[in-house]
Write an enzyme that holds these catalytic residues in place. Structure first.
Site, PDB file in Angstrom:
ATOM      1  N   ARG A  21     -19.068  -0.956  69.833  1.00  0.00           N
ATOM      2  CA  ARG A  21     -19.413   0.620  70.669  1.00  0.00           C
ATOM      3  C   ARG A  21     -20.433   0.286  71.320  1.00  0.00           C
ATOM      4  O   ARG A  21     -21.284  -0.287  71.742  1.00  0.00           O
ATOM      5  CB  ARG A  21     -20.277   1.322  69.271  1.00  0.00           C
ATOM      6  CG  ARG A  21     -19.240   1.659  68.323  1.00  0.00           C
ATOM      7  CD  ARG A  21     -20.192   2.313  67.174  1.00  0.00           C
ATOM      8  NE  ARG A  21     -19.546   2.255  66.005  1.00  0.00           N
ATOM      9  CZ  ARG A  21     -18.868   3.452  65.395  1.00  0.00           C
ATOM     10  NH1 ARG A  21     -19.063   4.614  66.214  1.00  0.00           N
ATOM     11  NH2 ARG A  21     -18.211   3.366  64.291  1.00  0.00           N
ATOM     12  N   SER A 136     -13.765  14.416  46.097  1.00  0.00           N
ATOM     13  CA  SER A 136     -14.548  14.376  47.550  1.00  0.00           C
ATOM     14  C   SER A 136     -13.191  14.554  48.431  1.00  0.00           C
ATOM     15  O   SER A 136     -12.363  13.855  48.205  1.00  0.00           O
ATOM     16  CB  SER A 136     -15.318  13.264  47.744  1.00  0.00           C
ATOM     17  OG  SER A 136     -15.751  13.170  49.160  1.00  0.00           O
ATOM     18  N   SER A 188     -14.887  17.886  62.283  1.00  0.00           N
ATOM     19  CA  SER A 188     -15.167  17.594  63.531  1.00  0.00           C
ATOM     20  C   SER A 188     -14.230  16.695  64.211  1.00  0.00           C
ATOM     21  O   SER A 188     -14.321  16.965  65.416  1.00  0.00           O
ATOM     22  CB  SER A 188     -16.816  17.406  63.874  1.00  0.00           C
ATOM     23  OG  SER A 188     -16.960  15.810  63.511  1.00  0.00           O
ATOM     24  N   THR A 244     -27.596  20.844  59.215  1.00  0.00           N
ATOM     25  CA  THR A 244     -28.324  19.823  59.924  1.00  0.00           C
ATOM     26  C   THR A 244     -29.191  20.700  60.692  1.00  0.00           C
ATOM     27  O   THR A 244     -28.908  21.874  61.278  1.00  0.00           O
ATOM     28  CB  THR A 244     -27.647  18.911  60.495  1.00  0.00           C
ATOM     29  OG1 THR A 244     -28.491  18.237  61.511  1.00  0.00           O
ATOM     30  CG2 THR A 244     -26.641  19.538  61.565  1.00  0.00           C
ATOM     31  N   LYS A 247     -27.613  19.546  65.438  1.00  0.00           N
ATOM     32  CA  LYS A 247     -26.484  20.293  66.159  1.00  0.00           C
ATOM     33  C   LYS A 247     -26.925  21.547  66.669  1.00  0.00           C
ATOM     34  O   LYS A 247     -27.767  21.466  67.748  1.00  0.00           O
ATOM     35  CB  LYS A 247     -25.210  19.960  65.275  1.00  0.00           C
ATOM     36  CG  LYS A 247     -24.810  18.390  65.249  1.00  0.00           C
ATOM     37  CD  LYS A 247     -23.992  17.695  64.294  1.00  0.00           C
ATOM     38  CE  LYS A 247     -23.843  16.595  64.230  1.00  0.00           C
ATOM     39  NZ  LYS A 247     -23.236  15.744  62.857  1.00  0.00           N
ATOM     40  N   THR A 276     -40.503   9.291  51.728  1.00  0.00           N
ATOM     41  CA  THR A 276     -40.368   9.285  53.182  1.00  0.00           C
ATOM     42  C   THR A 276     -41.281  10.250  54.004  1.00  0.00           C
ATOM     43  O   THR A 276     -41.259  11.062  53.379  1.00  0.00           O
ATOM     44  CB  THR A 276     -38.911   9.336  53.719  1.00  0.00           C
ATOM     45  OG1 THR A 276     -38.749   8.905  55.094  1.00  0.00           O
ATOM     46  CG2 THR A 276     -38.319  10.559  53.427  1.00  0.00           C
ATOM     47  N   THR A 277     -41.796  10.051  55.048  1.00  0.00           N
ATOM     48  CA  THR A 277     -42.758  10.910  55.679  1.00  0.00           C
ATOM     49  C   THR A 277     -41.917  12.090  56.076  1.00  0.00           C
ATOM     50  O   THR A 277     -40.752  11.864  56.542  1.00  0.00           O
ATOM     51  CB  THR A 277     -43.188  10.079  57.011  1.00  0.00           C
ATOM     52  OG1 THR A 277     -43.774   8.946  56.613  1.00  0.00           O
ATOM     53  CG2 THR A 277     -44.144  11.089  57.840  1.00  0.00           C
TER      54      THR A 277
HETATM   55  C1  LIG Z   1     -23.687  14.748  62.086  1.00  0.00           C
HETATM   56  C2  LIG Z   1     -23.200  15.074  60.751  1.00  0.00           C
HETATM   57  C3  LIG Z   1     -23.815  14.872  59.603  1.00  0.00           C
HETATM   58  C4  LIG Z   1     -25.309  14.254  59.764  1.00  0.00           C
HETATM   59  O1  LIG Z   1     -26.129  15.059  60.173  1.00  0.00           O
HETATM   60  P1  LIG Z   1     -27.455  14.549  61.327  1.00  0.00           P
HETATM   61  O2  LIG Z   1     -28.378  15.651  61.236  1.00  0.00           O
HETATM   62  O3  LIG Z   1     -26.896  13.926  62.418  1.00  0.00           O
HETATM   63  O4  LIG Z   1     -27.809  13.201  60.265  1.00  0.00           O
HETATM   64  C5  LIG Z   1     -23.329  15.214  58.531  1.00  0.00           C
HETATM   65  N1  LIG Z   1     -22.207  15.735  58.056  1.00  0.00           N
HETATM   66  C6  LIG Z   1     -21.290  16.017  59.241  1.00  0.00           C
HETATM   67  C7  LIG Z   1     -20.051  16.362  58.872  1.00  0.00           C
HETATM   68  C8  LIG Z   1     -21.877  15.365  60.711  1.00  0.00           C
HETATM   69  O5  LIG Z   1     -20.937  15.587  61.470  1.00  0.00           O
END
Ligand SMILES: *Cc1c(COP(=O)(O)O)cnc(C)c1O
Length: 402
Positions: A21, A136, A188, A244, A247, A276-277
């Site tokens: 990469r 899954s 995606s 998340t 995004k 974790t913090t």
């Molecule tokens: C990007 C992504 C995640 C992870 O999210 P992050 O906040 O970037 O760690 C989880 N599931 C899918 C489908 C994603 O595309």
């Protein structure tokens, strides 16, 4: 053991397979998105991004920056602890309330990323539910796959978006056995959308829990921008909605929402939450401001969808092989690793347009593609420039190859 030789050998193997990469060195310029600066050996140059995940351009929104700087000045840089040990700030408490309301669920829990939210929630639930079986989708994200693996529970992978394949698995096991059905709303890489309503109905009929990753749906679908499940009016049929902040929300972090007892169970057992913090309070305040904008400004997502449709239509009109995406994501099937890399390189070098080539192993061989992610700040003029550039490079490559 010669450690150095091991690492060097493995890396050269990756390079031989074309899987090594390369990251391009970018600098985002606040106020100019989707433009960014590309640091090259010849110096910095301005480029246009066509593969970002900051879907609404909220990463530079003045109200979000203001909320963050105010909190930064007020409370300082970090949270100062794990959630259990002094790291639960008022911002975390308020944000979790607002997330639950956003998805019309009883409760929410914040994690440091969407990856962690998926990995630790799935690992925890499937580990502790006695004799749990996980079902899954075969195209689920790496964070889901790792969560399932870490749970050590039995898993069955079903054909992508295939309701009858899922039913066949559900039928084959005892009704009383705990079952967890895991899938995403928007996939995606292909840009397709799962049959959420049908999956949820089926899961309910067989008494299975449902876990839906709405990472690419949040901010982009639904009346309030809460995702595809909201858009379809079936959010209440899903047990766990995961999302998340990285995004469309424009920051960093992840979360789950669901019934209070389930979320409290994850809070009490998930190592990726406990040890974790916690996120800095300034991040939480940025997310709160962002959710407010997402809920009150549907015109941002409407614009994104209209740019996305326009791009698909223009690519088709040029005879370019745009894939049958039902979402805002626009994949262009190139089907050849060399051409794919060539298109990406030429776009960057000669047109100052950046889109990452998607090659094996992210997609199967022969499925290589360029994947465009329009944002609320892309314009139709930008689409026109992109399509014109693509058509020129494509023609030139075909002429050489012929
Ligand atoms: C990007 C992504 C995640 C992870 O999210 P992050 O906040 O970037 O760690 C989880 N599931 C899918 C489908 C994603 O595309």
């Amino acid at each position: 053991m010669d450690y150095q030789a091991f690492f060097i050998h493995s890396l050269s193997h990756l390079k031989q397979e074309g899987r090594y990469r390369i990251f391009i060195d970018l600098e985002r310029s606040c106020g100019k998105f989707p433009h960014a600066v590309h640091h090259t050996e010849a110096g910095p140059e301005e480029i246009l991004l066509w593969c970002g995940n900051d879907y609404l351009g909220l990463g530079q929104h003045p109200k979000i920056l203001e909320a963050m700087t105010t909190m930064l000045a007020k409370t300082g840089a970090g949270a100062g602890g794990t959630r259990n040990i002094s790291g639960t700030t008022h911002s975390h408490v308020m944000l979790e309330k607002e997330l639950a309301d956003f998805h019309q669920k009883e409760s929410a829990l914040i994690f440091t990323s969407g990856y962690v939210a998926n990995e630790t929630t799935l690992a925890t639930l499937a580990h502790f539910l006695p004799n749990c079986l996980i079902l899954s989708d075969e195209k689920n994200h790496a964070s889901i796959i790792h969560g399932i693996r870490n749970s050590r529970a039995e898993k069955k992978i079903f054909k992508h978006n295939d309701v009858s394949a899922l039913e066949a698995h559900l039928k084959s096991v005892d009704r009383s056995r705990p079952k967890l059905v895991v899938f995403e709303s928007v996939y995606s890489m292909d840009g397709d959308i799962s049959p959420i309503k049908e999956m949820a109905e089926l899961a309910k009929a067989y008494n299975a829990l449902t876990f839906l990753d709405e990472v690419h749906g949040i901010g982009l679908y639904g009346e309030r921008g809460a995702g595809v499940a909201e858009h379809l009016g079936v959010a209440d049929q899903i047990d766990i909605i995961q999302g998340t902040f990285g995004k469309a929300v424009g920051l960093i972090g992840g979360y789950i929402t669901g019934k209070a007892a389930l979320v409290d169970f994850v809070r009490s057992h998930a190592p990726g939450f406990i040890f974790t913090t916690s996120l800095p309070p300034a991040i939480c305040e940025g997310v709160r401001a962002s959710l407010n904008i997402i809920q009150n400004h549907p015109e941002m997502r409407h614009h994104l969808h209209s740019v996305s449709s326009y791009l698909k239509q223009k690519l088709r009109a040029q005879g370019l092989p745009v894939m049958e995406s039902t979402s805002h994501i626009v994949p262009l099937l190139v089907g050849d690793a060399k051409l794919c890399k060539h298109l990406s390189d030429e776009l960057l070098k000669n047109y100052k347009i950046y889109v990452q080539p998607i090659n094996y192993p992210t997609v199967a061989k022969g499925q290589e593609r360029l994947r465009f992610t329009p944002s609320a700040l892309h314009t139709k003029a930008m689409v026109d420039d992109l399509v014109k550039a693509l058509a020129e490079i494509w023609q030139a490559f075909k002429a050489i190859a012929a």
